[in-house]
Motif scaffolding. Structure first.
Motif, PDB file in Angstrom:
ATOM      1  N   GLU A  50      33.756  39.378  21.806  1.00  0.00           N
ATOM      2  CA  GLU A  50      34.649  40.142  21.453  1.00  0.00           C
ATOM      3  C   GLU A  50      34.192  41.576  21.200  1.00  0.00           C
ATOM      4  O   GLU A  50      35.191  42.411  21.395  1.00  0.00           O
ATOM      5  N   SER A  51      33.008  41.890  21.436  1.00  0.00           N
ATOM      6  CA  SER A  51      32.853  43.361  21.724  1.00  0.00           C
ATOM      7  C   SER A  51      32.536  43.748  22.775  1.00  0.00           C
ATOM      8  O   SER A  51      32.390  45.262  23.144  1.00  0.00           O
ATOM      9  N   ASP A  52      32.792  43.082  24.003  1.00  0.00           N
ATOM     10  CA  ASP A  52      32.731  43.466  25.240  1.00  0.00           C
ATOM     11  C   ASP A  52      33.863  44.412  25.842  1.00  0.00           C
ATOM     12  O   ASP A  52      35.002  44.113  25.432  1.00  0.00           O
ATOM     13  N   SER A  53      33.628  45.062  26.816  1.00  0.00           N
ATOM     14  CA  SER A  53      34.759  45.804  27.506  1.00  0.00           C
ATOM     15  C   SER A  53      34.793  44.971  28.891  1.00  0.00           C
ATOM     16  O   SER A  53      33.789  44.803  29.518  1.00  0.00           O
ATOM     17  N   LYS A  71      37.063  43.589  23.145  1.00  0.00           N
ATOM     18  CA  LYS A  71      37.116  44.847  22.450  1.00  0.00           C
ATOM     19  C   LYS A  71      38.127  45.637  23.455  1.00  0.00           C
ATOM     20  O   LYS A  71      38.959  46.323  22.761  1.00  0.00           O
ATOM     21  N   SER A  72      37.749  45.643  24.672  1.00  0.00           N
ATOM     22  CA  SER A  72      38.756  46.340  25.570  1.00  0.00           C
ATOM     23  C   SER A  72      38.804  45.517  26.842  1.00  0.00           C
ATOM     24  O   SER A  72      37.809  45.303  27.770  1.00  0.00           O
ATOM     25  N   TYR A  73      40.133  45.121  27.234  1.00  0.00           N
ATOM     26  CA  TYR A  73      40.636  44.667  28.409  1.00  0.00           C
ATOM     27  C   TYR A  73      41.426  45.602  29.193  1.00  0.00           C
ATOM     28  O   TYR A  73      42.135  45.970  28.601  1.00  0.00           O
ATOM     29  N   VAL A  74      40.946  45.511  30.430  1.00  0.00           N
ATOM     30  CA  VAL A  74      41.665  46.562  31.637  1.00  0.00           C
ATOM     31  C   VAL A  74      41.766  45.545  32.713  1.00  0.00           C
ATOM     32  O   VAL A  74      41.109  45.104  33.101  1.00  0.00           O
ATOM     33  N   ASP A 106      31.523  54.880  37.270  1.00  0.00           N
ATOM     34  CA  ASP A 106      30.275  53.939  37.275  1.00  0.00           C
ATOM     35  C   ASP A 106      29.901  53.248  35.920  1.00  0.00           C
ATOM     36  O   ASP A 106      30.051  54.212  34.964  1.00  0.00           O
ATOM     37  N   LYS A 107      29.667  51.971  35.872  1.00  0.00           N
ATOM     38  CA  LYS A 107      29.271  51.363  34.577  1.00  0.00           C
ATOM     39  C   LYS A 107      30.219  51.379  33.500  1.00  0.00           C
ATOM     40  O   LYS A 107      29.851  51.479  32.462  1.00  0.00           O
ATOM     41  N   THR A 108      31.554  51.469  33.730  1.00  0.00           N
ATOM     42  CA  THR A 108      32.478  51.640  32.721  1.00  0.00           C
ATOM     43  C   THR A 108      32.581  50.391  31.937  1.00  0.00           C
ATOM     44  O   THR A 108      33.026  50.432  30.684  1.00  0.00           O
ATOM     45  N   PHE A 109      32.365  49.241  32.705  1.00  0.00           N
ATOM     46  CA  PHE A 109      32.888  47.847  31.624  1.00  0.00           C
ATOM     47  C   PHE A 109      31.392  46.953  31.687  1.00  0.00           C
ATOM     48  O   PHE A 109      30.628  46.977  32.728  1.00  0.00           O
ATOM     49  N   ASP A 110      31.475  46.478  30.787  1.00  0.00           N
ATOM     50  CA  ASP A 110      30.369  45.288  30.463  1.00  0.00           C
ATOM     51  C   ASP A 110      30.365  44.247  31.290  1.00  0.00           C
ATOM     52  O   ASP A 110      29.205  44.060  32.087  1.00  0.00           O
ATOM     53  N   MET A 134      33.051  46.355  42.173  1.00  0.00           N
ATOM     54  CA  MET A 134      32.666  45.559  41.177  1.00  0.00           C
ATOM     55  C   MET A 134      31.522  45.925  40.614  1.00  0.00           C
ATOM     56  O   MET A 134      31.221  46.059  39.443  1.00  0.00           O
ATOM     57  N   LYS A 135      30.491  45.846  41.320  1.00  0.00           N
ATOM     58  CA  LYS A 135      29.096  46.182  41.175  1.00  0.00           C
ATOM     59  C   LYS A 135      28.902  47.397  40.527  1.00  0.00           C
ATOM     60  O   LYS A 135      28.243  47.566  39.611  1.00  0.00           O
ATOM     61  N   ARG A 136      29.683  48.292  41.046  1.00  0.00           N
ATOM     62  CA  ARG A 136      29.463  50.046  40.765  1.00  0.00           C
ATOM     63  C   ARG A 136      30.171  50.233  39.196  1.00  0.00           C
ATOM     64  O   ARG A 136      29.491  50.897  38.348  1.00  0.00           O
ATOM     65  N   VAL A 137      31.190  49.553  38.966  1.00  0.00           N
ATOM     66  CA  VAL A 137      31.808  49.543  37.700  1.00  0.00           C
ATOM     67  C   VAL A 137      31.300  48.622  36.584  1.00  0.00           C
ATOM     68  O   VAL A 137      31.701  49.170  35.413  1.00  0.00           O
ATOM     69  N   ALA A 138      30.458  47.694  36.836  1.00  0.00           N
ATOM     70  CA  ALA A 138      30.204  46.896  35.779  1.00  0.00           C
ATOM     71  C   ALA A 138      28.499  47.171  35.329  1.00  0.00           C
ATOM     72  O   ALA A 138      27.822  47.712  35.943  1.00  0.00           O
TER      73      ALA A 138
END
Length: 185
Positions: A50-53, A71-74, A106-110, A134-138
């Motif tokens: 629940e604490s993940d983006s 916590k944050s869904y996009v 980069d690295k925006t989402f868990d 996907m790798k870049r933003v995770a």
């Protein structure tokens, strides 16, 4: 299939449907897929807390998103009508965009996931760029699901498990001709 116009029209038409049934809107009406069970498996594989983006690529109208508690869904999808429908039905943060050109830093989402969309991509180059994005933003992990090895439709892009040597490979959730992959960063 080098041109995505066929599939884009299919998904735009789906989003204009007046139904509120996410199974129909997201194209699961002609399958044996249990969307709730698929979401449960993705949550388990990515260890979503629940604490993940979370970023869902090709989120459609929200069939899976309705079960993701975080916590944050996009969500991002290339169908403007499905983006609109997703926001209407679930009030999630969803944007119009392409999988191979994510607008996030980069690295925006868990964790980042995509299920049931890679076979609609126009070619392997697009798919590889989507994976790179996907790798870049995770920050932690990526899940890609429902990759077909063979298909009943010639329009579907096919995949080879050997192209995912650095990934954990998992059997398909409802179709034995498909597989899923998880990548830990």
């Amino acid at each position: 299939m080098e041109d995505m116009s066929y599939w884009k029209e299919v998904w735009e038409r789906k989003g204009r449907d007046t139904t509120k049934d996410l199974t129909i809107l997201d194209g699961y009406e002609a399958t044996t897929a249990n969307v709730k069970e698929i979401a449960k498996n993705i949550i388990k594989e990515l260890d979503i807390k629940e604490s993940d983006s979370i970023l869902e690529v090709a989120c459609g109208a929200g069939g899976l998103a309705q079960y993701i508690k975080c916590k944050s869904y996009v969500g991002v999808d290339y169908s403007k009508s499905l983006v609109k429908k997703h926001i209407e039905l679930l009030n999630n943060s969803v944007i119009h965009g392409e999988a191979n050109n994510l607008i996030f830093k980069d690295k925006t989402f868990d964790k980042v996931f995509c299920f049931g969309a890679f076979h609609y991509f126009p070619n392997q180059e697009y798919a590889k760029k989507a994976i790179d994005e996907m790798k870049r933003v995770a920050k932690e992990a990526i899940f890609i699901g429902d990759l077909p090895v063979l298909s009943h439709r010639e329009e579907h892009l096919l995949y080879d498990k050997n192209d995912f040597t650095d990934w954990k490979i998992i059997d398909g959730y409802y179709n034995p001709s498909r597989f899923n992959v998880v990548y830990k960063l």
